[in-house]
Motif scaffolding. Structure first.
Motif, PDB file in Angstrom:
ATOM      1  N   THR B  77       0.933  -1.151  -0.046  1.00 29.66           N
ATOM      2  CA  THR B  77      -0.078  -0.004  -0.022  1.00 29.66           C
ATOM      3  C   THR B  77       0.977   1.095   0.067  1.00 29.66           C
ATOM      4  OG1 THR B  77      -0.183  -0.002   2.304  1.00 29.66           O
ATOM      5  CG2 THR B  77      -2.021  -0.756   0.870  1.00 29.66           C
ATOM      6  N   MET B  78       1.994   1.129   0.481  1.00 26.04           N
ATOM      7  CA  MET B  78       3.115   2.144   0.402  1.00 26.04           C
ATOM      8  C   MET B  78       3.280   2.717  -0.887  1.00 26.04           C
ATOM      9  SD  MET B  78       3.793   3.084   3.763  1.00 26.04           S
ATOM     10  CE  MET B  78       5.204   4.119   3.267  1.00 26.04           C
ATOM     11  N   LEU B  79       3.429   1.442  -1.879  1.00 26.80           N
ATOM     12  CA  LEU B  79       3.803   1.795  -3.070  1.00 26.80           C
ATOM     13  C   LEU B  79       2.530   2.399  -3.781  1.00 26.80           C
ATOM     14  CD1 LEU B  79       5.971   1.497  -4.967  1.00 26.80           C
ATOM     15  CD2 LEU B  79       4.996  -0.531  -5.666  1.00 26.80           C
ATOM     16  N   GLY B  80       1.280   1.799  -3.541  1.00 24.90           N
ATOM     17  CA  GLY B  80       0.135   2.387  -4.102  1.00 24.90           C
ATOM     18  C   GLY B  80      -0.130   3.745  -3.685  1.00 24.90           C
ATOM     19  N   ARG B  81       0.260   4.294  -2.586  1.00 21.03           N
ATOM     20  CA  ARG B  81       0.093   5.603  -1.966  1.00 21.03           C
ATOM     21  C   ARG B  81       0.919   6.352  -2.661  1.00 21.03           C
ATOM     22  NH1 ARG B  81      -4.437   7.213   0.084  1.00 21.03           N
ATOM     23  NH2 ARG B  81      -3.414   8.841   0.856  1.00 21.03           N
ATOM     24  N   ALA B  82       2.140   6.060  -2.898  1.00 25.56           N
ATOM     25  CA  ALA B  82       3.283   6.690  -3.617  1.00 25.56           C
ATOM     26  C   ALA B  82       2.701   7.183  -5.041  1.00 25.56           C
ATOM     27  CB  ALA B  82       4.526   5.851  -3.865  1.00 25.56           C
ATOM     28  N   PHE B  83       1.885   6.316  -5.657  1.00 28.90           N
ATOM     29  CA  PHE B  83       1.373   6.898  -6.889  1.00 28.90           C
ATOM     30  C   PHE B  83       0.024   7.550  -6.688  1.00 28.90           C
ATOM     31  CE2 PHE B  83       4.185   3.511  -8.535  1.00 28.90           C
ATOM     32  CZ  PHE B  83       4.209   3.653 -10.096  1.00 28.90           C
ATOM     33  N   TYR B 228      -5.931  -0.167  -1.751  1.00 30.74           N
ATOM     34  CA  TYR B 228      -6.019  -1.555  -1.497  1.00 30.74           C
ATOM     35  C   TYR B 228      -6.031  -2.228  -2.694  1.00 30.74           C
ATOM     36  CZ  TYR B 228      -9.187  -5.637  -1.702  1.00 30.74           C
ATOM     37  OH  TYR B 228      -9.587  -7.004  -1.746  1.00 30.74           O
ATOM     38  N   PHE B 229      -6.450  -1.841  -3.841  1.00 28.34           N
ATOM     39  CA  PHE B 229      -6.495  -2.584  -5.219  1.00 28.34           C
ATOM     40  C   PHE B 229      -5.136  -3.011  -5.765  1.00 28.34           C
ATOM     41  CE2 PHE B 229      -7.429  -2.768  -9.604  1.00 28.34           C
ATOM     42  CZ  PHE B 229      -8.027  -4.176  -9.604  1.00 28.34           C
ATOM     43  N   PRO B 230      -4.303  -2.198  -5.821  1.00 24.73           N
ATOM     44  CA  PRO B 230      -3.027  -2.598  -6.467  1.00 24.73           C
ATOM     45  C   PRO B 230      -2.133  -3.735  -5.647  1.00 24.73           C
ATOM     46  CG  PRO B 230      -3.225  -0.174  -6.354  1.00 24.73           C
ATOM     47  CD  PRO B 230      -4.311  -0.510  -5.790  1.00 24.73           C
ATOM     48  N   SER B 231      -2.453  -3.432  -4.251  1.00 24.48           N
ATOM     49  CA  SER B 231      -1.845  -4.458  -3.295  1.00 24.48           C
ATOM     50  C   SER B 231      -2.405  -5.802  -3.518  1.00 24.48           C
ATOM     51  CB  SER B 231      -2.042  -3.873  -1.992  1.00 24.48           C
ATOM     52  OG  SER B 231      -1.595  -2.666  -1.755  1.00 24.48           O
ATOM     53  N   ALA B 232      -3.698  -5.863  -3.372  1.00 24.22           N
ATOM     54  CA  ALA B 232      -4.749  -7.278  -3.416  1.00 24.22           C
ATOM     55  C   ALA B 232      -4.272  -8.015  -4.760  1.00 24.22           C
ATOM     56  CB  ALA B 232      -6.202  -6.871  -3.495  1.00 24.22           C
ATOM     57  N   VAL B 233      -3.986  -6.863  -5.763  1.00 24.94           N
ATOM     58  CA  VAL B 233      -3.775  -7.593  -7.033  1.00 24.94           C
ATOM     59  C   VAL B 233      -2.366  -8.305  -7.049  1.00 24.94           C
ATOM     60  CG1 VAL B 233      -3.180  -7.040  -9.572  1.00 24.94           C
ATOM     61  CG2 VAL B 233      -5.322  -5.714  -8.700  1.00 24.94           C
ATOM     62  N   PHE B 234      -1.541  -7.538  -6.503  1.00 23.79           N
ATOM     63  CA  PHE B 234      -0.131  -8.322  -6.490  1.00 23.79           C
ATOM     64  C   PHE B 234      -0.296  -9.434  -5.548  1.00 23.79           C
ATOM     65  CE2 PHE B 234       4.190  -8.805  -4.765  1.00 23.79           C
ATOM     66  CZ  PHE B 234       4.936  -8.524  -5.934  1.00 23.79           C
ATOM     67  N   LEU B 235      -1.081  -9.466  -4.544  1.00 27.45           N
ATOM     68  CA  LEU B 235      -1.063 -10.572  -3.595  1.00 27.45           C
ATOM     69  C   LEU B 235      -1.728 -11.741  -4.170  1.00 27.45           C
ATOM     70  CD1 LEU B 235      -1.066  -8.656  -0.283  1.00 27.45           C
ATOM     71  CD2 LEU B 235       0.895 -10.037  -1.196  1.00 27.45           C
ATOM     72  N   GLY B 236      -2.671 -11.437  -5.456  1.00 30.50           N
ATOM     73  CA  GLY B 236      -3.315 -12.534  -5.736  1.00 30.50           C
ATOM     74  C   GLY B 236      -4.560 -12.655  -5.285  1.00 30.50           C
TER      75      GLY B 236
END
Lengths: 285, 277
Positions: B77-83, B228-236
């Motif tokens: 989520t840190m990465l998602g928030r960075a975007f 949430y969404f980018p992280s959830a995608v990465f974690l499958g």
């Protein structure tokens, strides 16, 4: 009369500051209401997060003693301490760095009153005290749950009602010392944005029971934040006296240490503050 | 067209250079931003620890997330928030409306929203080029929490969701800033938005943990795409048909907010009056 030292009444000055701030807050009443709502909604969100966690577990840390309602006592203690800090000292600490940067500290230095007192207490943000209502309600509710439960009900010792507020005051004093030292350091650093982040991240550690910091990395972390920068005892000590059964052997040593740490922090912050004043050179002309 | 592109390029380059001046402060700030995750690691460890003790047969997951998943989730989520996070965007727009600075966009052949978008892109580019180090370091240190490398498709969806998160975050915040045409003071509104987005974007916890009425509510809001969404995608956690549909819904949100921004800008200008010098 020349040569005669002036002894201002600190209490009266403090009350005047607080009254002025209240008058000021009350002249923008709807803004005050919005700010109160905003600061309580943050607290409610936090509460929601922990309610969510306790849907999945009965305790934070196996055998730590922080079950759902014990933890909510802990949480309300956090609310009390944070709202005092946000109401009394946060606006002032922010202003203090600004005073240093702009050179307006000169005016504070000229006044016939202790500069640290003047700088620390000038403004009071009353809307932050709205969280007392939330914290108070949560505390009463949790204590009722704890004392009324069928299995092993909590018996609150009369002394707990003395120790709890006392250690809340200690906690506030520790955080105050940390905050004023940080903002005083802007004398040397010029800018202070990173310092505020630093403040936020450091106090972040104080918001959880110290039992969660265990294991290879947690134990040294716990030691650092107990003995070097004593933020872990800020909430933990008062919360233990209220949430756990009254047990001097279990909570006593840490409480004694908390008293010592409070005194040490206050003395340290006074020292930093005076050193900062010595290094202060007014900005521009 | 050529002139337009050249103009964009200049705006972008200037903003980029401006940003890179403070790279030391930047890198340090980024590293510090991971500190709250340290407490999260311990908090969730304590929660899982208690769960294991309560029942020997514990499935050891919360809403389908294992302990390692939780940590990876927070790091992602840190990465998602960075975007997706746009510090100062809405308040900046509101301030420009309030003090009349937007007048310059009325005379100059530059579009405010386009200008701000380019500026943000430059800020983000500068940010990533500096933040890459701290991010790589933290992810490397925490690699044991991450699941095995996802396949190319997941990587693609992940990258797409991050880029869309940026655009969505930009237009969402810009439209909040543009509300200042109607209410001059939007700071309290912004605060409420910030709180809601912290809670409902999944920055605070995986949204899968939410019980019934809430889980449906967040599904109907664009906020979940911010963290949430980018992280959830990465974690499958979101795969197959659901993933495709979610991405389309996100695109629709982006387009809707773009249109909303444009409409607000035009309507707002129509009622705007600039006073003073």
């Amino acid at each position: 009369m020349p040569g005669e030292s002036v002894h201002p009444s600190y209490i009266r000055v403090l009350l005047t500051f607080m009254r002025n701030s209240l008058v000021r807050d009350m002249s923008f009443r709807s803004n005050f209401v919005i700010e109160s709502v905003a600061s309580t909604s943050w607290v409610f969100m936090n509460l929601g997060f922990y309610l969510l966690i306790f849907r999945y577990t009965n305790e934070i840390g196996a055998g730590s003693g922080w079950g759902k309602y014990e933890f909510f006592v802990f949480l309300s203690t956090t609310m009390f301490i944070n709202s005092i800090i946000e109401a009394l000292f946060m606006p002032n600490a922010q202003e203090f760095s600004e005073l240093i940067r702009t050179g307006n500290l000169d005016f504070a230095l000229l006044k016939p009153i202790d500069t640290q007192f003047l700088v620390s207490c000038r403004r009071c943000d009353w809307s932050s005290l709205a969280n007392w209502l939330v914290g108070g309600s949560l505390l009463v509710y949790s204590l009722r749950q704890l004392t009324a439960r069928a299995e092993n009900p909590l018996q609150i010792h009369p002394l707990a009602f003395v120790l709890y507020p006392f250690f809340i005051v200690c906690g506030v004093a520790i955080l105050y010392s940390l905050m004023i030292s940080l903002s005083a350091s802007s004398v040397w650093l010029g800018r202070n944005q990173t310092l505020y982040n630093f403040w936020f991240y450091i106090t972040n550690f104080s918001r959880y029971p110290m039992e969660i910091y265990g294991g290879t990395y947690g134990t040294p972390l716990r030691a650092v934040f107990t003995f070097v920068i004593p933020v872990l005892i800020v909430v933990n000590v008062p919360a233990r006296w209220m949430a756990w059964p009254f047990d001097v052997a279990r909570s006593g040593p840490l409480s004694l240490f908390a008293v010592a740490a409070t005194l040490a922090s206050l003395m340290f912050s006074r020292w930093v503050f005076l050193r900062a004043l010595e290094s202060y050179r007014s900005a521009s002309s | 067209m050529h002139a337009r592109v050249q103009q964009w390029w200049v705006v972008y380059r200037i903003a980029l250079e401006e940003r890179l001046v403070y790279r030391g402060d930047f890198a340090l700030g980024t590293l510090m931003r991971f500190l709250p995750i340290v407490t999260q690691i311990f908090l969730w460890w304590a929660v899982f620890d208690a769960m294991r003790h309560e029942s020997a047969d514990a499935s050891e997951t919360i809403a389908g997330y294992s302990y390692a998943n939780f940590i990876a989730y927070y790091l992602l989520t840190m990465l998602g928030r960075a975007f997706s996070s746009m510090p100062g965007l809405a308040s900046g727009i509101a301030q420009q409306i309030r003090n009349g600075e937007i007048k310059k966009f009325l005379i100059q052949p530059v579009d405010l929203i386009g200008f701000l978008l380019l500026n943000r892109m430059a800020h983000k580019t500068a940010y990533y080029s500096v933040a890459l180090g701290p991010f790589a370091l933290v992810y490397f240190l925490c690699q044991s929490y991450f699941p095995p490398m996802p396949d190319a498709g997941t990587w693609g969806a992940f990258g797409l969701s991050l880029i869309l998160a940026f655009v969505l975050g930009f237009f969402l915040e810009a439209s909040i800033g543009l509300i200042a045409f109607w209410f001059l003071e939007v700071s309290s509104l912004l605060f409420v938005y910030m709180l809601l987005s912290f809670f409902l974007s999944g920055h605070m916890f995986p949204l899968d943990m939410l019980p019934y009425p809430w889980s449906t509510i967040v599904d109907f809001l664009p906020l979940k795409y911010l963290a949430y969404f980018p992280s959830a995608v990465f974690l499958g956690k979101v795969t197959g048909r659901e993933l495709v549909i979610s991405l389309w819904v996100e695109v629709i949100w982006v387009v809707a907010l773009m249109v909303l921004c444009r409409v607000m800008w035009n309507r707002g200008l129509a009622r705007y009056s600039g006073y003073g010098g």
